[in-house]
Scaffold this active site. Structure first.
Site, PDB file in Angstrom:
ATOM      1  N   ASP A   1       5.889   1.410 -16.330  1.00 22.23           N
ATOM      2  CA  ASP A   1       6.237   2.581 -15.529  1.00 22.23           C
ATOM      3  C   ASP A   1       7.037   2.178 -14.295  1.00 22.23           C
ATOM      4  O   ASP A   1       6.682   1.228 -13.591  1.00 22.23           O
ATOM      5  CB  ASP A   1       4.964   3.311 -15.090  1.00 22.23           C
TER       6      ASP A   1
ATOM      7  N   TYR B   1      12.294   3.579  -6.659  1.00 18.03           N
ATOM      8  CA  TYR B   1      11.622   2.344  -6.260  1.00 18.03           C
ATOM      9  C   TYR B   1      12.668   1.296  -5.878  1.00 18.03           C
ATOM     10  O   TYR B   1      13.546   0.947  -6.673  1.00 18.03           O
ATOM     11  CB  TYR B   1      10.738   1.804  -7.388  1.00 18.03           C
TER      12      TYR B   1
ATOM     13  N   SER C   1      -2.511   4.047  -8.446  1.00 13.71           N
ATOM     14  CA  SER C   1      -3.457   3.625  -7.407  1.00 13.71           C
ATOM     15  C   SER C   1      -4.914   3.666  -7.847  1.00 13.71           C
ATOM     16  O   SER C   1      -5.781   4.136  -7.113  1.00 13.71           O
ATOM     17  CB  SER C   1      -3.278   4.485  -6.144  1.00 13.71           C
TER      18      SER C   1
ATOM     19  N   ALA D   1      -6.905   2.056  -5.262  1.00  6.25           N
ATOM     20  CA  ALA D   1      -6.654   2.573  -3.906  1.00  6.25           C
ATOM     21  C   ALA D   1      -5.817   1.599  -3.084  1.00  6.25           C
ATOM     22  O   ALA D   1      -6.165   1.237  -1.968  1.00  6.25           O
ATOM     23  CB  ALA D   1      -7.967   2.904  -3.194  1.00  6.25           C
TER      24      ALA D   1
ATOM     25  N   LYS E   1     -10.698  -6.535  -0.478  1.00  9.44           N
ATOM     26  CA  LYS E   1      -9.917  -7.475   0.337  1.00  9.44           C
ATOM     27  C   LYS E   1      -9.839  -7.046   1.806  1.00  9.44           C
ATOM     28  O   LYS E   1      -9.594  -7.873   2.688  1.00  9.44           O
ATOM     29  CB  LYS E   1      -8.516  -7.639  -0.239  1.00  9.44           C
TER      30      LYS E   1
ATOM     31  N   GLY F   1      -0.231  -2.556 -10.429  1.00 15.23           N
ATOM     32  CA  GLY F   1       0.889  -3.339  -9.928  1.00 15.23           C
ATOM     33  C   GLY F   1       0.414  -4.756  -9.692  1.00 15.23           C
ATOM     34  O   GLY F   1      -0.794  -5.014  -9.663  1.00 15.23           O
TER      35      GLY F   1
ATOM     36  N   GLN G   1      -3.297 -11.402 -11.165  1.00 19.86           N
ATOM     37  CA  GLN G   1      -3.763 -10.057 -10.861  1.00 19.86           C
ATOM     38  C   GLN G   1      -3.689  -9.161 -12.095  1.00 19.86           C
ATOM     39  O   GLN G   1      -4.563  -8.331 -12.321  1.00 19.86           O
ATOM     40  CB  GLN G   1      -2.924  -9.463  -9.732  1.00 19.86           C
TER      41      GLN G   1
ATOM     42  N   GLU H   1      -6.650 -10.118 -14.379  1.00 17.24           N
ATOM     43  CA  GLU H   1      -7.952  -9.637 -13.896  1.00 17.24           C
ATOM     44  C   GLU H   1      -8.127  -8.147 -14.191  1.00 17.24           C
ATOM     45  O   GLU H   1      -9.171  -7.715 -14.682  1.00 17.24           O
ATOM     46  CB  GLU H   1      -8.090  -9.857 -12.389  1.00 17.24           C
TER      47      GLU H   1
END
Length: 332
Positions: A49, A54, A206, A209, A216, A286, A292, A295
């Site tokens: 996406d 962007y 998101s 969030a 973090k 993202g 990342q 995970e």
């Protein structure tokens, strides 16, 4: 990877979609961006996406180059139109026919493909007749340049009107792309029931969030250097600031034992929570690093039972935003 149908359509998408807002063409160098794309492909992600706005069109180009050489039929490439692009002329924005047609052709070139699987209205345009917008989308579908039509951040009334016109025009109107996560649930009261009635799914952005649900960000501490909360240039800081208060961050910390109980990281718990909603077809992640991606993909297949869902609600009670009035489109 697991897969779900998009609404009542015949289009199947991966439960995790890879998105490149705030990363490709801005925060992340292209070589690293391509490494993240390869990690997504290796993890079984087939849905990608992006949007023309962007990084002011650069993100589409980076994604197109990153997917070059892949079997096109094995991918679902999604992009969007609405926000201003180009030098800022009067027709460089919105959902008028001229901007939609020109934007679609420009996106096809940047993405290096002859068709867009899912073309989405990035917001609702109050300044253009909806009939004009939907007819332009219908023409792109009939030309074979677009497979399916979706929207992003439309409210229930706007979705209902769009779906009625789509039926009249006989085009597949299949999805909505809203923000949705444990802390931001504004679509639950009105948008999700409307989409269920109209045969549409959510492709949510998101789900963690903007990183808040990874743990973090800590209460009483400054955001980590280089994190999204410090990204004033790319717009990440504005999106995340609503969550960066000690009450919210303290509640997120209380989710750690629940994540441990489920055998998940906090990020995986957040993604699994979103995917538990049957109207969600895919959660967009993202990444600035390949690990990342790996995970978040590990959340696929995690099953959160009713007791765990209730415990999450109890810990977050008082900091969850549910007001459907927060789904608003600007007047350009």
């Amino acid at each position: 990877m697991e897969f779900r149908r998009l609404g009542h359509s015949g289009l199947t998408v991966s439960e995790i979609a890879y998105g490149n807002w705030l990363t490709h063409g801005s925060q992340v160098e292209e070589e690293q961006a391509h490494a993240c794309i390869r990690a997504a492909l290796d993890a079984g992600i087939t849905t990608f996406d992006t949007a023309d706005v962007y990084a002011n069109t650069a993100a589409e180009s980076v994604l197109g180059r990153g997917l070059a050489g892949q079997r096109r039929e094995s991918l679902e490439i999604c992009t969007k139109v609405f926000w201003p692009t180009g030098p800022g002329g009067p027709n460089d924005k919105g959902l008028g026919r001229k901007h939609i047609m020109e934007s679609a052709h420009a996106s096809l070139k940047r993405l290096g493909t002859d068709h867009i699987d899912l073309y989405q209205a990035h917001r609702f345009d109050h300044t253009v007749p909806l009939e004009e917008t939907m007819t332009a989308f219908a023409d792109l579908v009939r030309q074979g340049k677009v497979g399916y039509i979706g929207v992003s951040e439309w409210d229930a009334e706007q979705i209902t009107r769009g779906a009625a016109l789509a039926r009249e025009l006989k085009i597949p109107f299949v999805s909505n792309q809203p923000q949705y996560n444990m802390l931001w649930r504004v679509i639950e009261e009105q948008v999700i029931p409307t989409c269920e009635r109209e045969g549409m799914s959510q492709i949510v952005w998101s789900p963690i969030a903007q990183g808040v649900l990874t743990g973090k960000y800590r209460p009483g501490q400054a955001p980590p250097e280089g994190s999204r909360a410090t990204d004033e240039k790319g717009g990440g800081a504005r999106t995340i600031e609503r969550f960066l208060n000690d009450d919210v961050l303290t509640r997120v910390e209380r989710l750690r034992p629940l994540a441990d109980q489920a055998g998940l990281s906090l990020a995986q718990l957040a993604v699994a929570w979103v995917l538990r909603n049957n109207n969600v077809a895919s959660a967009i992640i993202g990444a600035s690093r390949p690990e990342q991606v790996r995970e978040n993909v590990d959340a696929v297949g995690a099953r959160l039972d009713d007791d765990l869902m209730r415990a999450i609600d109890e810990e977050l009670d008082g900091v969850v935003e549910r007001d459907p009035g927060h789904t608003r489109s600007p007047i350009l």
